[in-house]
Design a protein around this motif. Structure first.
Motif, PDB file in Angstrom:
ATOM      1  N   PRO A  71      46.428  43.481  35.271  1.00 56.91           N
ATOM      2  CA  PRO A  71      46.351  44.458  36.375  1.00 56.91           C
ATOM      3  C   PRO A  71      44.955  44.444  36.990  1.00 56.91           C
ATOM      4  O   PRO A  71      44.038  43.835  36.429  1.00 56.91           O
ATOM      5  N   PRO A  72      44.780  45.117  38.118  1.00 52.52           N
ATOM      6  CA  PRO A  72      43.414  45.277  38.636  1.00 52.52           C
ATOM      7  C   PRO A  72      42.608  46.064  37.607  1.00 52.52           C
ATOM      8  O   PRO A  72      43.073  47.114  37.164  1.00 52.52           O
ATOM      9  N   TYR A  73      41.431  45.563  37.216  1.00 50.25           N
ATOM     10  CA  TYR A  73      40.690  46.284  36.166  1.00 50.25           C
ATOM     11  C   TYR A  73      39.189  46.395  36.407  1.00 50.25           C
ATOM     12  O   TYR A  73      38.425  46.713  35.508  1.00 50.25           O
ATOM     13  N   VAL A  94      34.652  36.630  45.679  1.00 55.71           N
ATOM     14  CA  VAL A  94      35.646  37.571  45.167  1.00 55.71           C
ATOM     15  C   VAL A  94      35.633  38.838  46.022  1.00 55.71           C
ATOM     16  O   VAL A  94      36.667  39.286  46.521  1.00 55.71           O
ATOM     17  N   ALA A 144      43.968  43.775  44.234  1.00 56.22           N
ATOM     18  CA  ALA A 144      44.238  43.075  42.974  1.00 56.22           C
ATOM     19  C   ALA A 144      43.086  43.224  41.989  1.00 56.22           C
ATOM     20  O   ALA A 144      43.170  42.764  40.845  1.00 56.22           O
ATOM     21  N   LEU A 198      45.178  36.818  44.373  1.00 52.76           N
ATOM     22  CA  LEU A 198      43.994  36.501  43.578  1.00 52.76           C
ATOM     23  C   LEU A 198      44.136  35.059  43.078  1.00 52.76           C
ATOM     24  O   LEU A 198      45.235  34.639  42.714  1.00 52.76           O
TER      25      LEU A 198
HETATM   26  N1  GLN Z   1      38.909  38.552  36.141  1.00 55.45           N
HETATM   27  C1  GLN Z   1      38.918  38.905  37.524  1.00 55.45           C
HETATM   28  C2  GLN Z   1      37.510  38.824  38.087  1.00 55.45           C
HETATM   29  O1  GLN Z   1      36.568  38.858  37.357  1.00 55.45           O
HETATM   30  C3  GLN Z   1      39.472  40.295  37.724  1.00 55.45           C
HETATM   31  C4  GLN Z   1      40.922  40.283  37.590  1.00 55.45           C
HETATM   32  C5  GLN Z   1      41.526  41.645  37.587  1.00 55.45           C
HETATM   33  O2  GLN Z   1      41.011  42.682  38.034  1.00 55.45           O
HETATM   34  N2  GLN Z   1      42.675  41.629  37.050  1.00 55.45           N
HETATM   35  O3  GLN Z   1      37.351  38.668  39.270  1.00 55.45           O
END
Ligand code: GLN
Length: 290
Positions: free
Chosen positions: A187-189, A202, A210, A91
């Motif tokens: 983390p992936p969120y 993205v 990720a 990422l």
């Molecule tokens: N902030 C990232 C985005 O908006 C996401 C990062 C994550 O999932 N850790 O693409």
């Protein structure tokens, strides 16, 4: 072709492809290919561009028009004043994540141990080690490919301190041993259902693993909080990056996991971005005398 004509050509093609910052991206790719900086381009717009380099520039503009992130084309992203190597294995480091590093820096002291869970390019861990003394860090990622990038970044950016970072491949805590003063994690969120709505850069080009935080985006917070107790010293601190709308839920999960003094910090855009707290081991019956 002259520099200003190359720039206009690139800007125009990116505009047609509806790239949001067409002029800026066209200039950044010029700087990258022709090895010039912004002021040189402004002062010497009439310079004749080398035809071979112009061909290379055209190719990068076309790839940017295909929505490949600019940073994958230039191969770097600046983060905390350091130039990190990036490519599709990781990422791209976000400016929002600097908020996390800055918050940790307020509390980090010389000689402490830091665990960076889901380290990716290594940008969080490497910045913390670069700007502290005598600290040791472990970065974990499930992606072996990502760790190759992190290792390269550590070598280039930590120089003689590169031994202070160790990178381990595995599923969260599986490869980790020992206890840490700090656990940090971006983390992936992103909730699964939201992934299709992300920007094409993205969604189509950055590693999905990720980003994907499961059904409600909170899977990794739950898993990390479920296991982190065995890896944090008593009084140790945990810092999470979060999505702008996750502060309430992540704070509640931290509280349930035994964290105290939980704080939410906003990023430069004014959005909730970091949650942190202090881990206090639950006293056993023997300690409380019950
Ligand atoms: N902030 C990232 C985005 O908006 C996401 C990062 C994550 O999932 N850790 O693409």
């Amino acid at each position: 072709m002259r520099y200003h004509e190359c720039w206009a050509w690139g800007e125009n093609l990116l505009k047609q492809a509806q790239i949001p910052e067409a002029k800026l991206d066209a200039r950044l790719l010029m700087e990258h290919v022709f090895c010039v900086d912004r002021s040189y381009l402004l002062v010497h717009p009439e310079d004749e561009a080398d035809p071979g380099l112009f061909a290379a520039y055209q190719e990068l503009i076309r790839r940017r028009a295909d929505r490949i992130p600019l940073q994958y084309l230039t191969g770097t992203q600046n983060f905390m004043g350091l130039d990190f190597l990036v490519d599709p294995r990781v990422l791209v480091p976000r400016q929002d994540t600097e908020t996390l590093v800055e918050e940790v820096m307020r509390e980090l002291q010389d000689g402490m141990r830091i665990l960076d869970m889901c380290t990716g390019s290594g940008c969080i861990l490497i910045s913390l080690l670069r700007y502290s003394n005598g600290c040791q860090g472990v970065g974990v990622d499930i992606s072996r490919e990502a760790l190759l990038v992190a290792e390269e970044n550590a070598k280039r950016l930590l120089l003689e301190k590169s031994d202070s970072a160790v990178f381990l491949q595995g599923d969260l805590f599986a490869p980790v041993s020992g206890k840490f003063e700090f656990i940090v994690s971006n983390p992936p969120y992103i909730a699964e259902s939201v992934l299709p709505d992300l920007m094409p850069e993205v969604r189509d080009h950055e590693p999905a693993a990720a980003l994907n935080g499961g059904r409600d985006g909170l899977d990794f917070y739950r898993r990390i909080l479920g296991e982190c107790g065995g890896y944090l010293k008593n009084g140790g601190m945990l810092y999470f990056e979060i999505g702008y709308d996750q502060a309430g839920e992540v704070s509640a999960l931290m509280e349930d996991a035994g964290f105290q003094e939980i704080h939410v910090v906003k990023d430069l855009a004014g959005l909730d971005r970091v949650v942190y707290g202090t881990y206090l081991e639950k006293k056993t019956d023997k300690q409380t005398g019950k």
